[in-house]
Write a protein that holds these residues in place. Structure first.
Motif, short mmCIF file in Angstrom:
data_model
loop_
_atom_site.label_atom_id
_atom_site.label_comp_id
_atom_site.label_asym_id
_atom_site.label_seq_id
_atom_site.Cartn_x
_atom_site.Cartn_y
_atom_site.Cartn_z
N ARG A 83 10.77 -28.50 0.11
CA ARG A 83 11.26 -29.88 0.19
C ARG A 83 12.32 -30.09 -0.88
O ARG A 83 12.30 -29.47 -1.94
CB ARG A 83 10.12 -30.88 0.00
CG ARG A 83 9.10 -30.88 1.12
CD ARG A 83 9.72 -31.42 2.40
NE ARG A 83 8.72 -31.63 3.42
CZ ARG A 83 8.81 -32.56 4.36
NH1 ARG A 83 9.86 -33.37 4.41
NH2 ARG A 83 7.88 -32.68 5.26
N GLU B 112 14.03 -35.93 -3.34
CA GLU B 112 13.17 -36.64 -2.40
C GLU B 112 11.69 -36.42 -2.76
O GLU B 112 10.89 -37.35 -2.71
CB GLU B 112 13.43 -36.17 -0.97
CG GLU B 112 12.57 -36.86 0.07
CD GLU B 112 12.84 -36.36 1.47
OE1 GLU B 112 13.34 -37.14 2.29
OE2 GLU B 112 12.54 -35.17 1.75
N SER B 113 11.36 -35.20 -3.15
CA SER B 113 9.98 -34.89 -3.54
C SER B 113 9.56 -35.68 -4.77
O SER B 113 8.41 -36.12 -4.87
CB SER B 113 9.84 -33.39 -3.81
OG SER B 113 10.07 -32.65 -2.64
N ASN C 190 2.31 -31.20 4.10
CA ASN C 190 3.60 -31.45 4.74
C ASN C 190 3.54 -32.70 5.62
O ASN C 190 4.49 -33.50 5.64
CB ASN C 190 4.04 -30.23 5.55
CG ASN C 190 5.51 -30.23 5.83
OD1 ASN C 190 6.32 -30.43 4.95
ND2 ASN C 190 5.85 -30.02 7.08
N GLU C 191 2.46 -32.89 6.34
CA GLU C 191 2.30 -34.09 7.17
C GLU C 191 2.22 -35.35 6.29
O GLU C 191 2.78 -36.39 6.64
CB GLU C 191 1.06 -33.98 8.05
CG GLU C 191 1.23 -32.98 9.18
CD GLU C 191 0.00 -32.89 10.07
OE1 GLU C 191 -0.63 -33.93 10.32
OE2 GLU C 191 -0.31 -31.77 10.50
N VAL D 295 3.63 -35.67 3.41
CA VAL D 295 4.99 -35.87 2.92
C VAL D 295 5.80 -36.64 3.97
O VAL D 295 6.52 -37.59 3.64
CB VAL D 295 5.67 -34.52 2.59
CG1 VAL D 295 7.17 -34.70 2.35
CG2 VAL D 295 5.03 -33.88 1.37
N ASP D 296 5.67 -36.25 5.23
CA ASP D 296 6.38 -36.95 6.30
C ASP D 296 5.96 -38.43 6.36
O ASP D 296 6.80 -39.31 6.54
CB ASP D 296 6.14 -36.28 7.65
CG ASP D 296 6.81 -34.92 7.76
OD1 ASP D 296 7.76 -34.64 6.99
OD2 ASP D 296 6.38 -34.11 8.61
N GLU D 297 4.67 -38.69 6.18
CA GLU D 297 4.21 -40.08 6.15
C GLU D 297 4.76 -40.81 4.93
O GLU D 297 5.13 -41.99 5.02
CB GLU D 297 2.68 -40.14 6.17
CG GLU D 297 2.10 -39.80 7.51
CD GLU D 297 0.60 -40.04 7.59
OE1 GLU D 297 0.06 -39.85 8.69
OE2 GLU D 297 -0.04 -40.43 6.58
N ILE E 170 7.57 -40.31 3.49
CA ILE E 170 8.97 -40.62 3.78
C ILE E 170 9.05 -41.88 4.64
O ILE E 170 9.91 -42.74 4.41
CB ILE E 170 9.67 -39.42 4.45
CG1 ILE E 170 9.79 -38.27 3.44
CG2 ILE E 170 11.03 -39.81 5.02
CD1 ILE E 170 10.19 -36.95 4.04
N MET E 171 8.15 -42.01 5.61
CA MET E 171 8.10 -43.25 6.41
C MET E 171 7.80 -44.45 5.52
O MET E 171 8.40 -45.52 5.68
CB MET E 171 7.03 -43.16 7.51
CG MET E 171 7.45 -42.41 8.73
SD MET E 171 6.36 -42.66 10.16
CE MET E 171 4.71 -42.53 9.52
N SER F 125 9.67 -23.21 7.48
CA SER F 125 9.73 -24.50 6.79
C SER F 125 8.65 -24.64 5.71
O SER F 125 8.70 -25.57 4.93
CB SER F 125 9.59 -25.64 7.80
OG SER F 125 8.35 -25.55 8.44
#
Length: 179
Positions: A32, A36-37, A68-69, A71-73, A75-76, A170
């Motif tokens: 990542r 952003e991290s 990773n999931e 992290v995606d949340e 970001i939302m 990834s």
């Protein structure tokens, strides 16, 4: 005086060891982007500060795919805070993984309702904790990622015309935890 600041820095880093481990996983294990991290870490630490428990510690024991999931949340959540996007998200877009991890009710609506607190609190955590505790890992990740990109480019150039699948993926490969 210099030795005192070194001791204080070491104590600070020791106190934030688990934060440093998770950040290391984000930037070196999941590849990542470091800035952003760092924002994601600030979000999670802010959530801990407003009463959502030991998020970072719980996450550090999860498999990379689940991290990773999350992290995606995250970001939302950050998009919701920064852009008021809840109203345009489909109803099924929620933070189910985060809710499951926290074992508490939390939704994207929470971030909209607490937007002002988050807009003030997350940058404060970023400055007071993340930039201080994670800066060395950030520098190492940038150097390591640049070196890896050069190696990948050289590998690609030497195998032009050969059909291959990258093994990097990834979720990264081997990485050293910098704490």
């Amino acid at each position: 005086m210099a030795s005192t600041s070194i001791v204080i820095k070491e104590q600070f880093n020791a106190f934030h060891k688990i934060d440093r481990v998770l950040y290391n996983i984000l930037v070196l294990g999941l590849w990542r982007e470091p800035s952003e991290s760092m924002q994601i870490m600030a979000l999670w630490l802010w959530l801990e500060g407003v009463g959502f428990g030991y998020i970072v510690e719980k996450m550090s024991y999860l498999p990379l795919t689940l991290i990773n999931e999350l992290v995606d949340e995250a970001i939302m959540c950050l998009s919701c805070i920064n852009n008021n996007i809840v109203s345009i998200l489909p109803e099924n877009m929620e933070v189910h993984m985060l809710q499951s991890l926290l074992e508490k009710d939390i939704s994207l609506q929470f971030f909209l309702q607490n937007q002002l607190k988050a807009i003030q609190g997350i940058p404060q955590v970023m400055t007071e904790v993340c930039q201080r505790a994670l800066s060395k890992i950030t520098q190492q990740a940038i150097i390591w990622n640049e070196a890896q990109s050069i190696a990948d480019s050289q590998r690609s150039a030497s195998t032009m015309g050969v059909h291959s699948i990258s093994t990097r993926g990834s979720y990264g490969g081997n990485y050293k935890v910098l704490i």
